[in-house]
Structure formats: C-alpha cells, structure tokens
Design an enzyme around this catalytic site. Structure first.
Site, PDB file in Angstrom:
ATOM      1  N   LYS A 286       0.843  -1.210   0.000  1.00  0.00           N
ATOM      2  CA  LYS A 286       0.000   0.000   0.000  1.00  0.00           C
ATOM      3  C   LYS A 286       0.874   1.256   0.000  1.00  0.00           C
ATOM      4  O   LYS A 286       0.611   2.217  -0.733  1.00  0.00           O
ATOM      5  CB  LYS A 286      -0.948  -0.033   1.210  1.00  0.00           C
ATOM      6  CG  LYS A 286      -2.017  -1.106   1.074  1.00  0.00           C
ATOM      7  CD  LYS A 286      -2.805  -1.340   2.361  1.00  0.00           C
ATOM      8  CE  LYS A 286      -3.671  -2.574   2.198  1.00  0.00           C
ATOM      9  NZ  LYS A 286      -4.534  -2.885   3.342  1.00  0.00           N
TER      10      LYS A 286
ATOM     11  N   ASP B   3     -10.908   2.942   4.274  1.00  0.00           N
ATOM     12  CA  ASP B   3     -10.890   1.479   4.150  1.00  0.00           C
ATOM     13  C   ASP B   3     -12.288   0.887   4.394  1.00  0.00           C
ATOM     14  O   ASP B   3     -12.484  -0.318   4.242  1.00  0.00           O
ATOM     15  CB  ASP B   3      -9.883   0.940   5.181  1.00  0.00           C
ATOM     16  CG  ASP B   3      -9.401  -0.455   4.894  1.00  0.00           C
ATOM     17  OD1 ASP B   3      -9.385  -0.844   3.711  1.00  0.00           O
ATOM     18  OD2 ASP B   3      -9.037  -1.162   5.847  1.00  0.00           O
TER      19      ASP B   3
ATOM     20  N   GLN C   6      -4.384  -2.088   9.550  1.00  0.00           N
ATOM     21  CA  GLN C   6      -4.274  -3.387   8.883  1.00  0.00           C
ATOM     22  C   GLN C   6      -4.893  -4.485   9.751  1.00  0.00           C
ATOM     23  O   GLN C   6      -4.620  -4.590  10.939  1.00  0.00           O
ATOM     24  CB  GLN C   6      -2.794  -3.694   8.582  1.00  0.00           C
ATOM     25  CG  GLN C   6      -2.572  -4.945   7.764  1.00  0.00           C
ATOM     26  CD  GLN C   6      -3.175  -4.867   6.356  1.00  0.00           C
ATOM     27  OE1 GLN C   6      -3.251  -3.797   5.766  1.00  0.00           O
ATOM     28  NE2 GLN C   6      -3.602  -5.992   5.825  1.00  0.00           N
TER      29      GLN C   6
HETATM   30  N1  LIG Z   1      -7.668  -3.074   6.963  1.00  0.00           N
HETATM   31  C1  LIG Z   1      -7.645  -4.041   6.032  1.00  0.00           C
HETATM   32  N2  LIG Z   1      -7.028  -5.180   6.286  1.00  0.00           N
HETATM   33  C2  LIG Z   1      -7.036  -6.154   5.335  1.00  0.00           C
HETATM   34  C3  LIG Z   1      -7.634  -5.963   4.090  1.00  0.00           C
HETATM   35  C4  LIG Z   1      -8.282  -4.736   3.849  1.00  0.00           C
HETATM   36  O1  LIG Z   1      -8.870  -4.495   2.758  1.00  0.00           O
HETATM   37  N3  LIG Z   1      -8.261  -3.790   4.847  1.00  0.00           N
HETATM   38  N4  LIG Z   1      -7.542  -6.932   3.110  1.00  0.00           N
HETATM   39  C5  LIG Z   1      -6.721  -8.098   3.302  1.00  0.00           C
HETATM   40  C6  LIG Z   1      -5.366  -8.122   2.717  1.00  0.00           C
HETATM   41  N5  LIG Z   1      -5.042  -7.103   1.725  1.00  0.00           N
HETATM   42  C7  LIG Z   1      -5.024  -5.809   2.110  1.00  0.00           C
HETATM   43  O2  LIG Z   1      -4.856  -5.433   3.210  1.00  0.00           O
HETATM   44  C8  LIG Z   1      -4.543  -7.457   0.438  1.00  0.00           C
HETATM   45  C9  LIG Z   1      -4.106  -8.728   0.160  1.00  0.00           C
HETATM   46  C10 LIG Z   1      -3.549  -9.036  -1.082  1.00  0.00           C
HETATM   47  C11 LIG Z   1      -3.440  -8.049  -2.042  1.00  0.00           C
HETATM   48  C12 LIG Z   1      -2.818  -8.288  -3.351  1.00  0.00           C
HETATM   49  O3  LIG Z   1      -2.786  -7.416  -4.195  1.00  0.00           O
HETATM   50  N6  LIG Z   1      -2.232  -9.459  -3.564  1.00  0.00           N
HETATM   51  C13 LIG Z   1      -1.530  -9.705  -4.791  1.00  0.00           C
HETATM   52  C14 LIG Z   1      -0.496 -10.781  -4.570  1.00  0.00           C
HETATM   53  C15 LIG Z   1       0.499 -10.415  -3.516  1.00  0.00           C
HETATM   54  C16 LIG Z   1       1.844 -10.069  -4.062  1.00  0.00           C
HETATM   55  O4  LIG Z   1       1.971  -9.643  -5.197  1.00  0.00           O
HETATM   56  O5  LIG Z   1       2.794 -10.230  -3.300  1.00  0.00           O
HETATM   57  C17 LIG Z   1      -2.500 -10.136  -5.871  1.00  0.00           C
HETATM   58  O6  LIG Z   1      -3.601 -10.653  -5.540  1.00  0.00           O
HETATM   59  O7  LIG Z   1      -2.160  -9.964  -7.031  1.00  0.00           O
HETATM   60  C18 LIG Z   1      -3.917  -6.792  -1.777  1.00  0.00           C
HETATM   61  C19 LIG Z   1      -4.463  -6.491  -0.546  1.00  0.00           C
HETATM   62  C20 LIG Z   1      -6.519  -8.422   4.762  1.00  0.00           C
HETATM   63  N7  LIG Z   1      -6.411  -7.322   5.597  1.00  0.00           N
END
Ligand SMILES: Nc1nc2c(c(=O)[nH]1)N[C@@H](CN(C=O)c1ccc(C(=O)N[C@@H](CCC(=O)O)C(=O)O)cc1)CN2
Length: 282
Positions: free
Chosen positions: A55, A122, A99
C-alpha cells in the site's frame, strides 16, 4: 480451461483507476494539498507487513504521501485507539488504514470504530458499514468495492442475477453482499455452518469467494457460465477458488494473484484521493 473463459485482469482494472487518480493527485497538489494515507500495522505478522508495504509503495508511485505507524505486538487497545485519535486530529492525514488482523488481545472493532468517518477510506467502521448497507457510503470497504469495480469494468451485469457469497466477514462477505443487493442482485450468503454448500454455490450466476480457505471452492460446484470472483489471499498467493477447475465452467473468473488484490489497493488510493478532495470542499 475453456477457451471461452474471460480472465478478469485486476491489473488492467487497477491501472485504469490509477491513470485517472494520477491526474487528480496533480490537480490537488496544484492547489497545495498532498493526499496522505496513514497506515497502522500492529505486531509482526509478515503477510500484513507485506500488504502494508504494498500500500505504501502504491501511494509513493502515485505521489500520495504515506505515513507508516508501526506498533509493537503488545500494544493495548487503549494505546492503539490513542494513536488513531492522534491521526484523526491531524489535518494533513486524509485517510487512516488499520491493517487487519490485529493481535488477538486487541478489541479490533473498538479500534476500527475509533477512526473518524471522514478518514475511514478502508470502509471498516460500523458507521461506514451501515452507510454502505444503505447504499450511500463515501468509502465502501475496499475489497467489496474492488469486486464491483471489476464487474463494472468488464460490463458484467449484476441486476437480477443470483449472487452467492461464501464468507460473512465484516470487511468482505457482509459488505459485498450489501453492495450486490443494492445493485439488485438476489443474494445468498453462505458460511462455515451452511449445509449443502456445493448445491447452493451451484445456483450462483455470480460467485464471490471470501472464505479464507485455499482452493475451497470446487469446480463441480460452479454453474456453467457463472462469473467467479476470488477474494482469497491465502499464503503463497493462493486464492479461495480451485482456479483451474472453476475456470473450466465459468464464463469469467479472477485469477490470484492479479485479480481482486491489485484493485483493492487501487480502491484504497482512490478513496484517499477523494478524502483529500473533500477537504477542499468543506
Ligand atoms: N484493513 C484491512 N485489512 C485487510 C484488508 C483490507 O482491505 N483492509 N484486506 C486483506 C489483505 N489485503 C489488504 O490489506 C490485500 C491482500 C492481497 C493483495 C494483493 O494485491 N495481492 C496480490 C499478490 C500479492 C503479491 O503480489 O505479493 C495479488 O492478488 O495480485 C492486496 C491487498 C486483509 N487485511
């Protein structure tokens, strides 16, 4: 995989969003405002640290300021809330992201609810959730909003469709169900106690997997032609959907990685920029 299956490319959707955001960031800066997202990471969960870093990097690439607050795992609920209140008071901060998950001894709900609604980019507060349920949230929860953005980008119809959501978490399953309902889908919410899960998933024109279990959604459950959205982010970049098997039957499907995840992050940036824009109007 069927040659007919449309791969819903989250990278393309997020790039499209970011191009539009870059223009808005420049416009804001010309007016003396730099959008700023404060991220709070409590403890040392490596996956959470990675997501927060992603992020922060995404902010940097767009010229959005990111302020990283890292708190030790032993932080109390009161200490976390005090840190959030300080950010609420800071007029240079437009968005606050705590997070998830936080360590077990912390009252996560109380911490989320300490975030001022105008900085809840968020979409995690109780008030933000309620506004989303009524269909007028400024900042709906980011992954649910990402799922809707992907469907809109690819012009996949929602109205009148039967959407089956597997998962009922407050930042994913529940809010995405409300958003689909507000778009006139007929929504069934399934969870860990649902009987005959496969039979219910098989009724879905739209299937949203938000269950948090790797490859949980089986190919034979998918109705031929269904649209499958995988919001899973399990260890090793594995989604909640058995991708190869589900893609055989789906008309469209999000991969993991490069599906819902990148759009979730782009949505967070979009909300942060919108929060900064609102400070100019108030
Ligand atoms: N406060 C929050 N916590 C969490 C959220 C949220 O939306 N708000 N969501 C999830 C995890 N998350 C963001 O926090 C998240 C997980 C994965 C990805 C992502 O882009 N993954 C990539 C692969 C990872 C990489 O490249 O290393 C993908 O899918 O292409 C984004 C956001 C839990 N906690």
């Amino acid at each position: 995989m069927s040659t007919e299956t449309l791969i819903l490319d989250g990278k393309a959707v997020s790039d499209d969003l970011k191009v539009k955001l870059a223009v808005k960031v420049e416009q804001l800066k010309a007016k003396g405002v730099t959008p700023c997202l404060a991220t709070i990471l409590v403890g040392d969960d490596p996956a959470s640290a990675t997501y927060v870093r992603m992020k922060g990097n995404a902010c940097q690439r767009l010229g959005i300021e990111s302020r990283k607050i890292e708190l030790k795992a032993s932080t109390t609920t009161e200490e976390l809330i005090a840190a959030i209140r300080q950010l609420n008071e800071d007029s240079a901060v437009h968005g606050i992201l705590l997070q998830h998950p936080v360590p077990h001894h912390i009252d996560e709900r109380a911490a989320f609810d300490a975030i001022a609604i105008e900085k809840d980019v968020d979409g995690v507060t109780t008030l933000g959730f309620s506004q989303n349920a009524f269909g007028f949230a400024d900042y709906p929860s980011c992954t649910p909003a990402a799922i809707i953005a992907i469907m809109d980008y690819y012009k996949l119809p929602i109205e009148g469709k039967h959407a089956v959501v597997i998962g009922r978490s407050p930042i994913l399953g529940k809010p995405v169900s409300m958003m689909l309902l507000n778009r006139n889908a007929t929504v069934t919410i399934c969870h860990s106690k649902t009987n005959n899960l496969g039979d219910i998933v098989a009724q879905g024109d739209i299937v949203v997997a938000a269950v948090g279990k790797p490859k949980f959604i089986q190919g034979e459950w998918i109705k031929p032609g269904a649209v499958v959205l995988d919001a899973g982010y399990n260890k090793g970049n594995v989604g909640d959907v058995d991708y190869e098997a589900c893609a055989e039957r789906a008309s469209a499907i999000t991969p993991v990685p490069a599906g819902v995840g990148p759009v979730t992050i782009a949505t967070l940036l979009k909300h942060t920029v919108e929060a900064a824009e609102r400070t100019l109007k108030s």
